[in-house]
Design an enzyme around this catalytic site. Structure first.
Site, short mmCIF file in Angstrom:
data_model
loop_
_atom_site.label_atom_id
_atom_site.label_comp_id
_atom_site.label_asym_id
_atom_site.label_seq_id
_atom_site.Cartn_x
_atom_site.Cartn_y
_atom_site.Cartn_z
N CYS A 1 7.78 6.59 -24.32
CA CYS A 1 8.66 7.32 -25.24
C CYS A 1 9.97 7.77 -24.60
O CYS A 1 10.91 8.10 -25.31
CB CYS A 1 7.94 8.55 -25.79
SG CYS A 1 6.43 8.17 -26.70
N HIS B 1 10.41 8.73 -34.81
CA HIS B 1 10.43 8.51 -33.36
C HIS B 1 10.35 7.01 -33.07
O HIS B 1 9.27 6.47 -32.77
CB HIS B 1 9.23 9.25 -32.76
CG HIS B 1 9.06 9.12 -31.28
ND1 HIS B 1 10.09 8.77 -30.41
CD2 HIS B 1 7.95 9.29 -30.49
CE1 HIS B 1 9.62 8.74 -29.18
NE2 HIS B 1 8.34 9.04 -29.20
N CYS C 1 8.31 13.79 -23.55
CA CYS C 1 7.07 13.41 -22.90
C CYS C 1 6.87 11.91 -23.07
O CYS C 1 7.49 11.28 -23.94
CB CYS C 1 5.89 14.18 -23.49
SG CYS C 1 5.63 13.90 -25.26
#
Length: 408
Positions: free
Chosen positions: A90, A364, A394
């Site tokens: 990510c 996302h 994160c």
């Protein structure tokens, strides 16, 4: 040592990461190519670009064969411009920006384009056990890795967060995103995406649900309870029991995350132009911001998602700054518990965190999100006449990245 300056940034809207999403029919190479072409239309000379660094978390199928290079070839750029792909889950898009900063600071590069792309609606079907261990049972024996949703529920169980707290954060994210869209706060960086016919496919972020309230979120069923009770092939324990084996101080994992307080699955692309001091001076340019410091840290890979706070502290320490020196924070909302955990550990006021909403509302697109958040933070600094922002995400495998920018 050279400074690393941000000259410009462009992103697509975030499309719903499903087959019925507005961007599903557009190849991810073409999504990123439209971003790159817009940067050139705004004045960037691709012939000056030393490298194109692209974050991506899939690296398979439509995202395969180094999409960083292939998207650049899809754009109307000279083939002499190189490009490559970086994967830090990510955090990939922000890691790309941080690598660009390292390159120009070192003096090895003068001008780098960095960002990311992910079309989650075009990901190949999942395979393997579902654990984030590359199907390596020996690794699982050492670290009983579990899917991220289980890790998020583990954080909530350890920290004592209940559904009401998580849903309150999620509702706030939706309300802030609705305000940002209504006031066109994303307008400078965001471009409309066109399909192969030239028609506009999407011109605004597709995922927000402006009418969302904590009460409506309370009606949604938990997403990871069934997954927690699953025993993956070749492993002796269910995912819940595997996570609890690493955290025996609690008796059970309370499954409190659901579709409404977790990040939205999305498609999107983004890129920023990072230049060194000599290039800026030689071309008489006025940068929008400088990259003050960057950081990456590792943490326990079972709980996986608790590293943003230590990554932020490392970036602050490298810059000889404190939490109080930062005006705005972008903490990626992978799950509501991540945002709550990071905010509390750093002692932040929610008033300065994700002020235009986060991934819970806006989505996302894994490899692109970090670069999108830098643009969101910089646009907001300019809109509100503030100075500093810290961006952190994160990542899978128990890591986080962080970047501090200062408006010029």
């Amino acid at each position: 040592m050279s400074e690393a300056f941000i000259l410009d940034g462009v992103r697509t809207p975030r499309g719903r990461g499903k087959a019925n999403g507005a961007l599903h029919g557009i190849h991810p190479q073409r999504l990123l190519a439209q971003v790159l072409d817009t940067l050139a239309e705004r004045g960037l000379d691709p012939r000056d670009v030393d490298d194109v660094i692209v974050g991506n978390s899939s690296n398979q199928g439509d995202h395969g064969h180094s999409i960083g290079r292939l998207a650049m070839l899809q754009a109307d750029w000279p083939c002499e411009t190189p490009g490559y792909t970086v994967n830090r889950y990510c955090g990939s898009g922000l890691q790309a920006v941080n690598l660009a900063a390292m390159g120009v600071r070192s003096g090895e590069q003068s001008l780098v384009v960095a960002g990311g792309v992910e079309s989650m609606s075009r990901w190949p079907a999942p395979s393997g056990s579902g654990a984030i261990d590359g199907n390596n049972v020996r690794l699982h024996d050492r670290y009983p890795l579990v899917p991220q949703g289980i890790s998020a529920d583990l954080i909530a169980s350890l920290r004592g967060y209940d559904r009401a707290q998580l849903d309150a954060w999620a509702a706030m994210s939706q309300q802030r995103a609705a305000t940002a869209q209504r006031e066109d706060r994303f307008a400078y960086s965001m471009i409309p995406v066109r399909d192969d016919s030239g028609a506009v496919a999407l011109k605004a972020d597709e995922l927000p649900r402006p009418g969302t309230t904590a009460e409506t979120l309370a009606t949604l069923p938990p997403s990871f309870a069934a997954l927690g009770g699953r025993t993956p092939e070749g492993r002796p324990l269910t995912f819940d029991r595997a996570a609890l084996s690493a955290y025996p101080e609690i008796d059970e994992i309370r499954h409190v995350h659901h579709a409404g307080n977790s990040s939205g699955v999305a498609d999107g692309a983004a890129a920023l132009v990072v230049a060194g001091s000599a290039y800026v001076t030689a071309h008489g340019l006025r940068p929008r911001a400088r990259i003050v410091s960057t950081a990456a840290v590792g943490s326990d890979p079972v709980i996986m998602l608790t590293a943003p706070a230590p990554a932020a502290r490392r970036a602050l320490a490298k810059a000889s700054m404190t939490v109080d020196d930062i005006d705005l924070w972008e903490v990626n909302e992978a799950f509501a518990a991540v945002a709550l955990d990071t905010t509390e550990r750093l002692g932040l006021s929610p008033d300065v965190v994700n002020v235009n909403g986060g991934a819970i509302a806006l989505g996302h697109p894994i490899g692109a999100t970090g670069a999108i958040l830098v643009q969101t933070a910089l646009d907001e600094l300019e809109r509100t006449d503030r100075t500093t922002a810290l961006i952190t995400l994160c990542t899978g495998g128990g890591m986080a990245v962080a970047t501090i920018i200062e408006r010029v």
